[in-house]
Design an enzyme around this catalytic site. Sequence first.
Site, PDB file in Angstrom:
ATOM      1  CG  ASP A   1     -15.965 -19.478  20.903  1.00 31.04           C
ATOM      2  OD1 ASP A   1     -16.055 -18.967  19.769  1.00 31.04           O
ATOM      3  OD2 ASP A   1     -16.754 -19.240  21.819  1.00 31.04           O
TER       4      ASP A   1
ATOM      5  N   GLY B   1     -16.668 -25.881  21.155  1.00 32.52           N
ATOM      6  CA  GLY B   1     -16.591 -24.720  20.289  1.00 32.52           C
ATOM      7  C   GLY B   1     -17.365 -23.567  20.900  1.00 32.52           C
ATOM      8  CG  HIS B   2     -19.731 -19.446  19.585  1.00 35.68           C
ATOM      9  ND1 HIS B   2     -19.034 -18.412  20.186  1.00 35.68           N
ATOM     10  CD2 HIS B   2     -20.997 -18.995  19.412  1.00 35.68           C
ATOM     11  CE1 HIS B   2     -19.846 -17.385  20.349  1.00 35.68           C
ATOM     12  NE2 HIS B   2     -21.041 -17.710  19.895  1.00 35.68           N
ATOM     13  CG  PHE B   3     -23.232 -22.944  19.795  1.00 35.60           C
ATOM     14  CD1 PHE B   3     -24.116 -21.930  20.145  1.00 35.60           C
ATOM     15  CD2 PHE B   3     -22.726 -22.970  18.508  1.00 35.60           C
ATOM     16  CE1 PHE B   3     -24.496 -20.969  19.229  1.00 35.60           C
ATOM     17  CE2 PHE B   3     -23.097 -22.016  17.578  1.00 35.60           C
ATOM     18  CZ  PHE B   3     -23.978 -21.010  17.935  1.00 35.60           C
TER      19      PHE B   3
END
Length: 57
Positions: free
Chosen positions: A7, A33-35
């Site tokens: 992330d 990652g971020h999602f």
Amino acid sequence: MVWGKNDAFFPESGAEAFKKDVQNIDYNIYETGHFALEEEGDAIIKKIRSFMRKLNK
């Protein structure tokens, strides 16, 4: 806790800080990652459900 290892907005070092402050933490880092929910949703949902079942006992 579930966290995306890659992330860019909330790096893994932020997750590490929780380990210092929260006792008996359920710490889970995913290769995402971020999602994270979009990338590893099924695995994360299972982890959350398992955690919630333990709380309700």
